[in-house]
Scaffold this motif. Sequence first.
Motif, PDB file in Angstrom:
ATOM      1  N   LEU A  31      -4.457  -6.924 -49.710  1.00 51.61           N
ATOM      2  CA  LEU A  31      -5.245  -8.139 -49.524  1.00 51.61           C
ATOM      3  C   LEU A  31      -5.945  -8.120 -48.172  1.00 51.61           C
ATOM      4  N   ASP A  32      -7.173  -8.637 -48.133  1.00 49.71           N
ATOM      5  CA  ASP A  32      -7.833  -8.887 -46.858  1.00 49.71           C
ATOM      6  C   ASP A  32      -7.311 -10.188 -46.267  1.00 49.71           C
TER       7      ASP A  32
ATOM      8  N   THR B 142     -11.265 -10.674 -42.767  1.00 48.22           N
ATOM      9  CA  THR B 142     -10.978  -9.483 -41.966  1.00 48.22           C
ATOM     10  C   THR B 142     -10.376  -8.423 -42.872  1.00 48.22           C
ATOM     11  N   PRO B 143     -11.104  -7.345 -43.148  1.00 47.81           N
ATOM     12  CA  PRO B 143     -10.566  -6.294 -44.016  1.00 47.81           C
ATOM     13  C   PRO B 143      -9.296  -5.684 -43.436  1.00 47.81           C
ATOM     14  N   GLN B 144      -8.351  -5.360 -44.317  1.00 46.16           N
ATOM     15  CA  GLN B 144      -7.079  -4.781 -43.910  1.00 46.16           C
ATOM     16  C   GLN B 144      -6.897  -3.434 -44.597  1.00 46.16           C
ATOM     17  N   GLU B 145      -6.613  -2.411 -43.816  1.00 44.16           N
ATOM     18  CA  GLU B 145      -6.467  -1.066 -44.378  1.00 44.16           C
ATOM     19  C   GLU B 145      -5.107  -0.851 -45.022  1.00 44.16           C
ATOM     20  N   ASP B 146      -4.085  -1.511 -44.514  1.00 44.31           N
ATOM     21  CA  ASP B 146      -2.719  -1.186 -44.918  1.00 44.31           C
ATOM     22  C   ASP B 146      -2.134  -2.136 -45.958  1.00 44.31           C
ATOM     23  N   THR B 147      -2.904  -3.115 -46.413  1.00 49.54           N
ATOM     24  CA  THR B 147      -2.394  -4.040 -47.414  1.00 49.54           C
ATOM     25  C   THR B 147      -3.403  -4.156 -48.553  1.00 49.54           C
TER      26      THR B 147
ATOM     27  N   TRP C  37       0.412 -14.554 -46.699  1.00 44.59           N
ATOM     28  CA  TRP C  37       1.675 -14.719 -45.997  1.00 44.59           C
ATOM     29  C   TRP C  37       2.877 -14.341 -46.843  1.00 44.59           C
ATOM     30  N   GLU C  38       2.814 -14.549 -48.139  1.00 41.82           N
ATOM     31  CA  GLU C  38       3.912 -14.094 -48.989  1.00 41.82           C
ATOM     32  C   GLU C  38       4.031 -12.563 -48.921  1.00 41.82           C
ATOM     33  N   LEU C  39       2.892 -11.899 -48.788  1.00 43.01           N
ATOM     34  CA  LEU C  39       2.873 -10.437 -48.737  1.00 43.01           C
ATOM     35  C   LEU C  39       3.327  -9.896 -47.384  1.00 43.01           C
TER      36      LEU C  39
END
Length: 245
Positions: free
Chosen positions: A181-182, A174-179, A9-11
């Motif tokens: 962190l997952d 849940t993998p995240q492509e644009d960050t 959430w900080e990100l």
Amino acid sequence: MTEEVKAWWELTARWFQDDIDLDVGVNWTGMGVDDDLRLLLDVAGEDVLELGCGGGQCSVALAERGATVTGLDLSEEQLSFARELADEHDADADFVQGDVTDLGMFPDSTFDVAFNAYVFQWVDDLAACFRETHRVLREGGRFVFSMPHPVYGLADPESHEVAESYFDTGRQVTPQEDTELDMVTYRHSVADVHNALVGAGFRVERMLEPGSDDPDDYEEGPWGEHRPELLAKLPSTLIFEARAA
């Protein structure tokens, strides 16, 4: 709540708030302001705690209704947004940083109402959260919250067939492509939630599963994440109303 949830959430807080662009109001279903559910009733003059206030849209709305509101959130970035929003609306709401599983900054019997909307998928230890919530509520205090319905996320969004096990609870990645962190969330069964409430000393008064069987009653959401055809088949939101015994 865990450090990885806080880091997420900080990100992403600023990006999330800019994209979702929520109106001030109570967003029970994660699909926009829906105060028509009237779950909190008249809060004027009451001491209210929002557990996981995010950008403060709900807290500001209740402050404008005359409640004395405290919003708690794990993320300083979310709280910064919430304070800015309160200033914009000239709303008298306090915002404090903290974990919903440890409300040690509040004395016993401080609040008349505790609530949140779409927060508990981020909380691993619901039992600890509910015990602390019960402690800070006055006798007879109300606890109202909504969360993603555990059955909705089990269906494949394209085929609508059951793709995951209801019994696979706990930590979900849940993998995240644009960050960098997952995203980490936690899946809870309906029984898990109900039993944690009862174990903490709450009397469950109602469970609600708002929805419609008409796909036209739904929109796709800011990121196309809502699937109207699937929403017309399965409930996406689970709501509990409980009272501190």
